[in-house]
Design a protein around this motif. Structure first.
Motif, PDB file in Angstrom:
ATOM      1  N   PRO A 185       0.794  -1.240   0.000  1.00 11.77           N
ATOM      2  CA  PRO A 185       0.000   0.000   0.000  1.00 11.77           C
ATOM      3  C   PRO A 185       0.824   1.287   0.000  1.00 11.77           C
ATOM      4  O   PRO A 185       0.376   2.295  -0.558  1.00 11.77           O
ATOM      5  CB  PRO A 185      -0.840  -0.113   1.279  1.00 11.77           C
ATOM      6  CG  PRO A 185      -0.077  -1.049   2.156  1.00 11.77           C
ATOM      7  CD  PRO A 185       0.586  -2.022   1.229  1.00 11.77           C
ATOM      8  N   ASP A 186       2.017   1.239   0.573  1.00 12.51           N
ATOM      9  CA  ASP A 186       2.749   2.489   0.790  1.00 12.51           C
ATOM     10  C   ASP A 186       4.038   2.624  -0.014  1.00 12.51           C
ATOM     11  O   ASP A 186       4.691   3.665   0.034  1.00 12.51           O
ATOM     12  CB  ASP A 186       3.084   2.639   2.280  1.00 12.51           C
ATOM     13  CG  ASP A 186       1.834   2.645   3.151  1.00 12.51           C
ATOM     14  OD1 ASP A 186       0.833   3.257   2.732  1.00 12.51           O
ATOM     15  OD2 ASP A 186       1.862   2.013   4.225  1.00 12.51           O
ATOM     16  N   TYR A 187       4.411   1.582  -0.733  1.00 12.10           N
ATOM     17  CA  TYR A 187       5.655   1.655  -1.501  1.00 12.10           C
ATOM     18  C   TYR A 187       5.623   0.616  -2.618  1.00 12.10           C
ATOM     19  O   TYR A 187       4.828  -0.323  -2.593  1.00 12.10           O
ATOM     20  CB  TYR A 187       6.868   1.412  -0.593  1.00 12.10           C
ATOM     21  CG  TYR A 187       6.871   0.058   0.103  1.00 12.10           C
ATOM     22  CD1 TYR A 187       7.517  -1.038  -0.468  1.00 12.10           C
ATOM     23  CD2 TYR A 187       6.231  -0.113   1.325  1.00 12.10           C
ATOM     24  CE1 TYR A 187       7.520  -2.277   0.160  1.00 12.10           C
ATOM     25  CE2 TYR A 187       6.233  -1.344   1.971  1.00 12.10           C
ATOM     26  CZ  TYR A 187       6.870  -2.423   1.377  1.00 12.10           C
ATOM     27  OH  TYR A 187       6.870  -3.653   2.005  1.00 12.10           O
ATOM     28  N   LEU A 188       6.504   0.801  -3.607  1.00 10.87           N
ATOM     29  CA  LEU A 188       6.603  -0.130  -4.717  1.00 10.87           C
ATOM     30  C   LEU A 188       7.548  -1.272  -4.350  1.00 10.87           C
ATOM     31  O   LEU A 188       8.612  -1.053  -3.774  1.00 10.87           O
ATOM     32  CB  LEU A 188       7.112   0.591  -5.969  1.00 10.87           C
ATOM     33  CG  LEU A 188       6.224   1.726  -6.487  1.00 10.87           C
ATOM     34  CD1 LEU A 188       6.842   2.356  -7.733  1.00 10.87           C
ATOM     35  CD2 LEU A 188       4.817   1.233  -6.785  1.00 10.87           C
ATOM     36  N   ASP A 189       7.146  -2.473  -4.687  1.00 12.52           N
ATOM     37  CA  ASP A 189       7.898  -3.682  -4.363  1.00 12.52           C
ATOM     38  C   ASP A 189       9.254  -3.654  -5.068  1.00 12.52           C
ATOM     39  O   ASP A 189       9.333  -3.619  -6.300  1.00 12.52           O
ATOM     40  CB  ASP A 189       7.087  -4.904  -4.807  1.00 12.52           C
ATOM     41  CG  ASP A 189       7.671  -6.223  -4.315  1.00 12.52           C
ATOM     42  OD1 ASP A 189       8.896  -6.314  -4.134  1.00 12.52           O
ATOM     43  OD2 ASP A 189       6.877  -7.165  -4.124  1.00 12.52           O
ATOM     44  N   GLU A 190      10.334  -3.687  -4.285  1.00 10.48           N
ATOM     45  CA  GLU A 190      11.680  -3.626  -4.857  1.00 10.48           C
ATOM     46  C   GLU A 190      11.979  -4.834  -5.747  1.00 10.48           C
ATOM     47  O   GLU A 190      12.695  -4.712  -6.747  1.00 10.48           O
ATOM     48  CB  GLU A 190      12.726  -3.533  -3.741  1.00 10.48           C
ATOM     49  CG  GLU A 190      12.727  -2.196  -3.014  1.00 10.48           C
ATOM     50  CD  GLU A 190      13.113  -1.044  -3.923  1.00 10.48           C
ATOM     51  OE1 GLU A 190      13.894  -1.259  -4.863  1.00 10.48           O
ATOM     52  OE2 GLU A 190      12.626   0.079  -3.695  1.00 10.48           O
ATOM     53  N   TRP A 228      -4.518  -2.845 -12.438  1.00 14.39           N
ATOM     54  CA  TRP A 228      -3.899  -2.198 -13.595  1.00 14.39           C
ATOM     55  C   TRP A 228      -3.322  -0.830 -13.214  1.00 14.39           C
ATOM     56  O   TRP A 228      -2.322  -0.390 -13.799  1.00 14.39           O
ATOM     57  CB  TRP A 228      -4.894  -2.072 -14.743  1.00 14.39           C
ATOM     58  CG  TRP A 228      -6.047  -1.136 -14.541  1.00 14.39           C
ATOM     59  CD1 TRP A 228      -7.302  -1.458 -14.127  1.00 14.39           C
ATOM     60  CD2 TRP A 228      -6.038   0.280 -14.748  1.00 14.39           C
ATOM     61  NE1 TRP A 228      -8.089  -0.328 -14.058  1.00 14.39           N
ATOM     62  CE2 TRP A 228      -7.346   0.753 -14.447  1.00 14.39           C
ATOM     63  CE3 TRP A 228      -5.077   1.202 -15.164  1.00 14.39           C
ATOM     64  CZ2 TRP A 228      -7.702   2.095 -14.533  1.00 14.39           C
ATOM     65  CZ3 TRP A 228      -5.428   2.540 -15.247  1.00 14.39           C
ATOM     66  CH2 TRP A 228      -6.723   2.980 -14.944  1.00 14.39           C
ATOM     67  N   GLN A 229      -3.912  -0.191 -12.214  1.00 14.00           N
ATOM     68  CA  GLN A 229      -3.378   1.105 -11.773  1.00 14.00           C
ATOM     69  C   GLN A 229      -1.971   0.947 -11.184  1.00 14.00           C
ATOM     70  O   GLN A 229      -1.084   1.769 -11.433  1.00 14.00           O
ATOM     71  CB  GLN A 229      -4.317   1.741 -10.753  1.00 14.00           C
ATOM     72  CG  GLN A 229      -5.642   2.220 -11.344  1.00 14.00           C
ATOM     73  CD  GLN A 229      -6.763   1.202 -11.219  1.00 14.00           C
ATOM     74  OE1 GLN A 229      -6.513   0.004 -11.152  1.00 14.00           O
ATOM     75  NE2 GLN A 229      -8.000   1.684 -11.174  1.00 14.00           N
ATOM     76  N   GLU A 230      -1.770  -0.123 -10.407  1.00 11.32           N
ATOM     77  CA  GLU A 230      -0.439  -0.385  -9.854  1.00 11.32           C
ATOM     78  C   GLU A 230       0.529  -0.805 -10.947  1.00 11.32           C
ATOM     79  O   GLU A 230       1.724  -0.490 -10.893  1.00 11.32           O
ATOM     80  CB  GLU A 230      -0.524  -1.461  -8.770  1.00 11.32           C
ATOM     81  CG  GLU A 230      -1.254  -1.031  -7.519  1.00 11.32           C
ATOM     82  CD  GLU A 230      -0.537   0.089  -6.769  1.00 11.32           C
ATOM     83  OE1 GLU A 230       0.712   0.115  -6.794  1.00 11.32           O
ATOM     84  OE2 GLU A 230      -1.233   0.919  -6.150  1.00 11.32           O
ATOM     85  N   ALA A 231       0.028  -1.504 -11.960  1.00  7.43           N
ATOM     86  CA  ALA A 231       0.871  -1.889 -13.091  1.00  7.43           C
ATOM     87  C   ALA A 231       1.453  -0.663 -13.764  1.00  7.43           C
ATOM     88  O   ALA A 231       2.642  -0.630 -14.129  1.00  7.43           O
ATOM     89  CB  ALA A 231       0.057  -2.714 -14.089  1.00  7.43           C
TER      90      ALA A 231
END
Length: 290
Positions: A185-190, A228-231
């Motif tokens: 929720p708070d950051y992009l998966d490294e 799709w928004q996270e994509a």
């Protein structure tokens, strides 16, 4: 058609998640579960063995003997249920090297593929398969070389029971296959960013929309999938050249998928919503139906 040297293509044989959903409302995008074939250099790579693998197998009967490397992200049903119906695996003379991570319960990919074919679940055991099957256990983060020229990197994904994503590198080109994974929720998966870094193509699990994922009535938080928004966020942050939306929810009919296609393209021009039969040529930078 024989495999030729200068080649990096991606063919989609199954694009759905969770369960196959054939029918009149899914004709255009397809109803088979996850299976993606890559032809890289003079090698054939297959990612996941959902029901789309059965369809791929039928086409391969005209090309035997077949040699291929099969990479499994994990062993939930929608990613392995096509394997018992993969006809080339029953034919002597064919060769398949099969990769997968050891599950949290300690079982290998060989054990899990074997177990789904045991009585009372299936009429014949895996041992009846006549092809040469070589199973290789890998760990998330491990790199696998296919021949001397194809480098397949892996990383752990955020999915119940664990899954791993893959990145295929060849001659300065790269394709990332990232399914099944849930965003944070708070950051992009490294791990996801690393797999997708500067990729020519990123195939990404966008099972839900944000509205479905965060629904107060039926939240999908914790189910192990993304949107799709996270994509789009990942594609922009990782400097991806082309985004491919994948692992469609079986409840999403063709009209719903058309809307996702339009919305995604507005936010990330050139993006594609995967459909069965889609072929992407990384060298020609084209997407065609074949």
């Amino acid at each position: 058609m024989p495999i030729i040297k200068e080649k990096f293509t991606i063919r989609f044989w199954g694009v759905r998640g969770s369960i196959a959903c054939p029918g009149q409302s899914t004709v255009r995008y397809g109803g088979n579960t996850s299976c993606v074939e890559m032809r890289v250099g003079n090698h054939r790579l297959i990612f996941d063995g959902g029901t789309g693998l059965r369809v791929l197998g039928q086409t391969l009967l005209a090309e035997m003997p077949v040699t291929a490397h099969m990479f499994f992200t994990h062993s939930h049903w929608d990613h392995i249920q096509g394997f018992p119906f993969f006809v080339p695996a029953f034919v002597p003379g064919n060769q398949f090297t099969i990769y997968g991570a050891i599950a949290p319960n300690g079982s290998t990919i060989e054990q899990r593929l074997n177990d789904q074919m045991l009585h009372p679940n299936f009429p014949v055991p895996l041992q009846i398969m006549g092809a040469d099957l070589e199973f290789k256990d890998i760990e998330a983060g491990e790199t696998v070389m296919v021949g001397d020229d194809v480098r397949v990197e892996s990383a752990l994904l955020n999915h119940p029971g664990e899954a791993i994503g893959y990145r295929v590198n060849w001659e300065g080109h790269a394709a990332a296959y990232i399914t099944d994974t849930e965003h944070f929720p708070d950051y992009l998966d490294e791990n996801v960013l690393w797999l997708a870094r500067n990729a020519d193509v990123m195939i990404y699990d966008a099972t839900y929309t944000n509205e479905e994922y965060y629904s107060e009535r039926s939240s999908k938080v914790g189910w192990g999938h993304s949107t799709w928004q996270e994509a789009v966020k990942i594609a922009k942050a990782a400097n991806v050249k082309q985004l491919v939306i994948f692992h469609h929810d079986p409840l999403h009919d063709d009209n719903f998928m058309d809307q996702i296609k339009e919305n995604t393209a507005r936010q990330f021009p050139g993006s594609i919503v995967a459909w069965e039969g889609l072929e992407i040529d990384l060298l020609a930078k084209t997407a065609v139906v074949s």
